[in-house]
Design a protein around this motif. Structure first.
Motif, PDB file in Angstrom:
ATOM      1  N   ALA A  27       5.844  -3.653  15.259  1.00 55.17           N
ATOM      2  CA  ALA A  27       6.669  -2.474  14.995  1.00 55.17           C
ATOM      3  C   ALA A  27       7.446  -2.564  13.687  1.00 55.17           C
ATOM      4  CB  ALA A  27       7.646  -2.268  16.151  1.00 55.17           C
ATOM      5  N   ASN A  28       7.607  -3.763  13.126  1.00 51.28           N
ATOM      6  CA  ASN A  28       8.458  -3.906  11.948  1.00 51.28           C
ATOM      7  C   ASN A  28       7.703  -4.161  10.647  1.00 51.28           C
ATOM      8  OD1 ASN A  28      11.571  -3.963  12.665  1.00 51.28           O
ATOM      9  ND2 ASN A  28      10.478  -4.885  14.391  1.00 51.28           N
ATOM     10  N   ILE A  29       6.391  -4.408  10.731  1.00 58.38           N
ATOM     11  CA  ILE A  29       5.592  -4.486   9.504  1.00 58.38           C
ATOM     12  C   ILE A  29       5.207  -3.063   9.103  1.00 58.38           C
ATOM     13  CG2 ILE A  29       3.409  -5.266   8.523  1.00 58.38           C
ATOM     14  CD1 ILE A  29       3.597  -7.738  10.250  1.00 58.38           C
ATOM     15  N   PRO A  30       5.623  -2.605   7.919  1.00 58.08           N
ATOM     16  CA  PRO A  30       5.384  -1.203   7.534  1.00 58.08           C
ATOM     17  C   PRO A  30       3.934  -0.749   7.695  1.00 58.08           C
ATOM     18  CG  PRO A  30       6.849  -2.264   5.961  1.00 58.08           C
ATOM     19  CD  PRO A  30       6.385  -3.332   6.893  1.00 58.08           C
ATOM     20  N   ALA A  31       2.991  -1.595   7.345  1.00 52.46           N
ATOM     21  CA  ALA A  31       1.580  -1.206   7.413  1.00 52.46           C
ATOM     22  C   ALA A  31       1.098  -1.030   8.849  1.00 52.46           C
ATOM     23  CB  ALA A  31       0.717  -2.243   6.704  1.00 52.46           C
ATOM     24  N   LEU A  32       1.807  -1.628   9.818  1.00 59.31           N
ATOM     25  CA  LEU A  32       1.378  -1.562  11.214  1.00 59.31           C
ATOM     26  C   LEU A  32       2.229  -0.645  12.080  1.00 59.31           C
ATOM     27  CD1 LEU A  32       0.702  -5.374  11.838  1.00 59.31           C
ATOM     28  CD2 LEU A  32      -0.965  -3.613  11.239  1.00 59.31           C
ATOM     29  N   HIS A  33       3.388  -0.236  11.554  1.00 59.19           N
ATOM     30  CA  HIS A  33       4.342   0.513  12.370  1.00 59.19           C
ATOM     31  C   HIS A  33       3.734   1.794  12.940  1.00 59.19           C
ATOM     32  CE1 HIS A  33       8.169   2.147  13.733  1.00 59.19           C
ATOM     33  NE2 HIS A  33       7.835   3.283  13.140  1.00 59.19           N
ATOM     34  N   ASP A  34       3.020   2.554  12.123  1.00 62.05           N
ATOM     35  CA  ASP A  34       2.456   3.823  12.594  1.00 62.05           C
ATOM     36  C   ASP A  34       1.446   3.601  13.715  1.00 62.05           C
ATOM     37  OD1 ASP A  34       4.011   5.213  10.826  1.00 62.05           O
ATOM     38  OD2 ASP A  34       2.431   5.457   9.310  1.00 62.05           O
ATOM     39  N   SER A  35       0.674   2.528  13.612  1.00 68.57           N
ATOM     40  CA  SER A  35      -0.315   2.261  14.671  1.00 68.57           C
ATOM     41  C   SER A  35       0.386   1.898  15.977  1.00 68.57           C
ATOM     42  CB  SER A  35      -1.263   1.147  14.245  1.00 68.57           C
ATOM     43  OG  SER A  35      -0.572  -0.090  14.120  1.00 68.57           O
ATOM     44  N   TYR A  36       1.529   1.195  15.890  1.00 65.15           N
ATOM     45  CA  TYR A  36       2.287   0.866  17.101  1.00 65.15           C
ATOM     46  C   TYR A  36       2.765   2.139  17.791  1.00 65.15           C
ATOM     47  CZ  TYR A  36       5.783  -1.217  20.192  1.00 65.15           C
ATOM     48  OH  TYR A  36       6.520  -1.586  21.299  1.00 65.15           O
ATOM     49  N   GLU A  37       3.306   3.057  17.007  1.00 72.56           N
ATOM     50  CA  GLU A  37       3.773   4.322  17.570  1.00 72.56           C
ATOM     51  C   GLU A  37       2.609   5.117  18.157  1.00 72.56           C
ATOM     52  OE1 GLU A  37       6.908   5.511  17.865  1.00 72.56           O
ATOM     53  OE2 GLU A  37       7.599   3.539  17.181  1.00 72.56           O
TER      54      GLU A  37
END
Length: 470
Positions: A53-63
Motif C-alpha cells: 500500500a505504501n510503494i507508489p507504483a503498487l498502491h493503485d493495484s492494492y486499492e
C-alpha cells in the motif's frame, strides 16, 4: 502450635500463576505452538500489506484488488475482497474462538469459578480501562466517541509472534494466562460487535439463521458426521446471518460454541478438539493473514504518523492500547489477588505480570475489524484509526519486549526446570516430585552413575598407583 497455624494459612492461600496441571500444560503448549506459527504469518501479511500500500507504483493495484467485488448479487453477497476477508474469513477465526471458549468453560480454567475469577476480572478491566482512556481523550479533545471499543481487543496470535521473534521464554503459567485472557477478551469483543455494531435487523434472515443453527445443533446432538453436510449448512447460516444485519462472524462463534468439548469414555479427543485441530491451521494460516493483508494497508507517511498523535480519535486508540491495556490487566490481576487472598507464585514478581499486561496491548486483528465497523462510511478516518492500531500495537510490543528481556534469564531457568526429565520417562520431573516411584528411579540412576565413577577411579588407580592419569 505455630506449625498447624502456618499449615492452615498455606491451605487457605491460593497461588496466582502457579504450576499448571500436566494435561492443561500439554494443551496450552500445543495451542500456543499453533498460535505462534499463525502469528508469524500474520506479522508477515501485515508487513506485506504495508509495503504493497505504501510503494507508489503498487498502491493503485492494492486499492483495485481490495475493492474488487465478487459474489452473487441476488443473495446480497456481492462484496469487495476486503469485505469478504472481514466478514467471511474472520468467521473462521471466530469459529475457532468459539471452540476455544467452549473448551475453557467445560474443561479448562474457566470451568472452576475460583480459577476463572482471575482471567475474567483481568480481561474485563483490560477492556474497560482502554475504553475509558479513549473516551476521556476524546471528551477532552472534542473527538468522536464512536471508536471507544477499538483499543479493547487483544490479538493473541500477534502477541505470541512477538514472543517468538524476540526469543523470550515465558513460563507456561504466564503463557496460559495470556491465552485464557485472550479467550475471555474474544468473548467480550464478540458481544461488543453483536450489541453495539448492529444498526438494523432483518428478522426474516435472522430467523432463517436461527433455524439453520438449530439444525446444526440437532445434527451434532445426533452424532451425525460428514463435512459435506456441515460445510454447506455453515455457509447458509453465515449468509443468512450476514443479510440479517448482525455481523456475520457471530455465526462462526455460535457454531463453535455448539460443539461438544468434553470427552466421553473411550475418547482420546472430543469432537470440538478434533475439529479445532483441523480448522485452526485454516484460520491461523489463511483466514487471519488474508484479513491482515487487506486491512493493514494504510498510509505510513510522516504526516500520517504525526496525525496519529494529534487527533483525539487516533490518540485515544494509541493510549488505550499502550496505557489502558497494561494498567487495566495489571490492576485487575492485582485487585483479584488482593481481595481473594491469593499470593503470587514464588518464582514470579509483579513486574512480570505488568510485562505480560503490556504485551496484551497488541490489538491487531479484532481492533482493525472494530475500527472498520466504528467508522464505516468515513474512509479517511478509518485509515487513520488503522494506523493508530498499528502504532499502538508496535509501541506495546516494544515496551513488552524491553520489560520481558530484563527478566529473560530468570524465565529461561524456569522453563528449563519445567522441561527437565532426568529419569527419561517422558514426563517432566517437576510433576513427579510427589511420586515415590520417581525417586526410586532417580536413586537407581545415581547409583549406576556412582558405580561407573568408582570403576573409572579404580582403573586409573591401578594404572599408575597414584590415582592420576598417565
Amino acid at each position: 502450635m505455630a506449625a498447624p497455624a502456618r499449615n492452615r494459612e498455606n491451605a487457605s492461600t491460593r497461588k496466582v500463576f502457579g504450576r499448571l496441571s500436566l494435561p492443561e500444560r500439554t494443551f496450552v503448549a500445543d495451542a500456543l505452538r499453533a498460535e505462534t506459527v499463525g502469528g508469524v504469518l500474520l506479522l508477515l501479511a501485515a508487513i506485506a500489506a504495508l509495503i504493497w500500500a505504501n510503494i507508489p507504483a503498487l498502491h493503485d493495484s492494492y486499492e483495485s484488488v481490495s475493492h474488487y467485488h465478487l459474489g452473487p448479487e441476488a443473495l446480497g453477497l456481492n462484496l469487495s475482497i476486503e469485505h469478504w476477508a472481514a466478514d467471511g474469513l474472520l468467521a473462521i477465526f471466530f469459529f475457532v474462538a468459539g471452540i476455544e471458549l467452549k473448551r475453557e468453560l467445560v474443561a479448562g480454567d474457566l470451568r472452576d469459578p475460583k480459577a476463572a475469577v482471575l482471567p475474567v476480572v483481568a480481561a474485563l478491566c483490560g477492556m474497560a480501562v482502554p475504553a475509558l482512556v479513549y473516551t476521556l481523550t476524546n471528551v477532552t479533545g472534542g473527538g468522536s466517541l464512536a471508536g471507544w471499543a477499538v483499543p479493547t481487543a487483544t490479538d493473541i496470535a500477534f502477541a505470541l509472534a512477538v514472543l517468538a521473534v524476540i526469543g523470550t521464554s515465558l513460563p507456561s503459567a504466564l503463557r496460559a494466562f495470556l491465552l485464557t485472557l485472550a479467550v475471555v477478551d474474544d468473548l467480550f469483543a464478540i458481544l461488543i460487535i453483536a450489541v453495539f455494531f448492529t444498526d438494523t435487523i432483518d428478522f426474516a434472515a435472522l430467523g432463517g439463521a436461527v433455524v439453520g443453527l438449530l439444525v446444526f445443533w440437532l445434527l451434532l446432538r445426533k452424532g451425525v458426521r460428514g463435512w459435506y453436510l456441515y460445510v454447506p449448512l455453515a455457509l447458509v447460516i453465515w449468509g443468512l446471518m450476514y443479510n440479517s444485519g448482525i455481523h456475520a462472524t457471530i455465526a462462526g462463534v455460535a457454531m463453535g460454541l455448539m460443539l461438544r468439548c468434553h470427552r466421553h469414555e473411550g475418547e482420546d479427543h472430543s469432537p470440538g478438539e478434533r475439529i479445532e485441530h483441523l480448522v485452526r491451521p485454516l484460520s491461523a494460516g489463511l483466514a487471519v493473514p488474508l484479513f491482515a493483508l487487506f486491512s493493514a494497508g494504510v498510509s505510513l507517511s510522516g504526516g500520517a504518523l504525526g496525525d496519529v498523535f494529534s487527533q483525539p480519535e487516533t490518540l485515544g486508540v494509541v493510549l488505550g492500547l499502550v496505557v489502558g491495556k497494561a494498567v487495566g490487566i495489571f490492576g485487575g490481576t492485582w485487585l483479584t489477588a488482593r481481595f481473594t487472598r491469593a499470593s503470587l507464585s514464588d518464582d514470579l514478581a509483579w513486574p512480570d505480570v505488568f510485562a505480560v499486561a503490556s504485551l496484551a496491548g497488541i490489538g491487531f486483528t479484532v481492533s482493525l475489524l472494530i475500527g472498520e465497523l466504528a467508522f464505516d462510511g468515513d474512509a479517511a478516518l478509518t485509515g487513520e484509526i488503522k494506523a493508530a492500531v498499528l502504532m499502538g500495537s508496535l509501541i506495546s510490543a516494544a515496551l513488552a519486549t524491553a520489560l520481558l528481556k530484563v527478566r529473560n534469564a530468570k524465565y529461561r531457568k524456569m522453563c528449563a526446570d519445567e522441561e527437565r526429565d532426568d529419569d527419561l520417562d517422558g514426563i517432566p520431573d517437576i510433576y513427579e516430585e510427589d511420586d515415590p516411584a520417581y525417586h526410586l528411579r532417580m536413586a537407581g540412576i545415581y547409583e549406576r552413575k556412582a558405580a561407573e565413577h568408582r570403576r573409572i577411579a579404580e582403573l586409573m588407580t591401578a594404572d599408575n598407583g597414584t590415582g592420576m592419569p598417565k
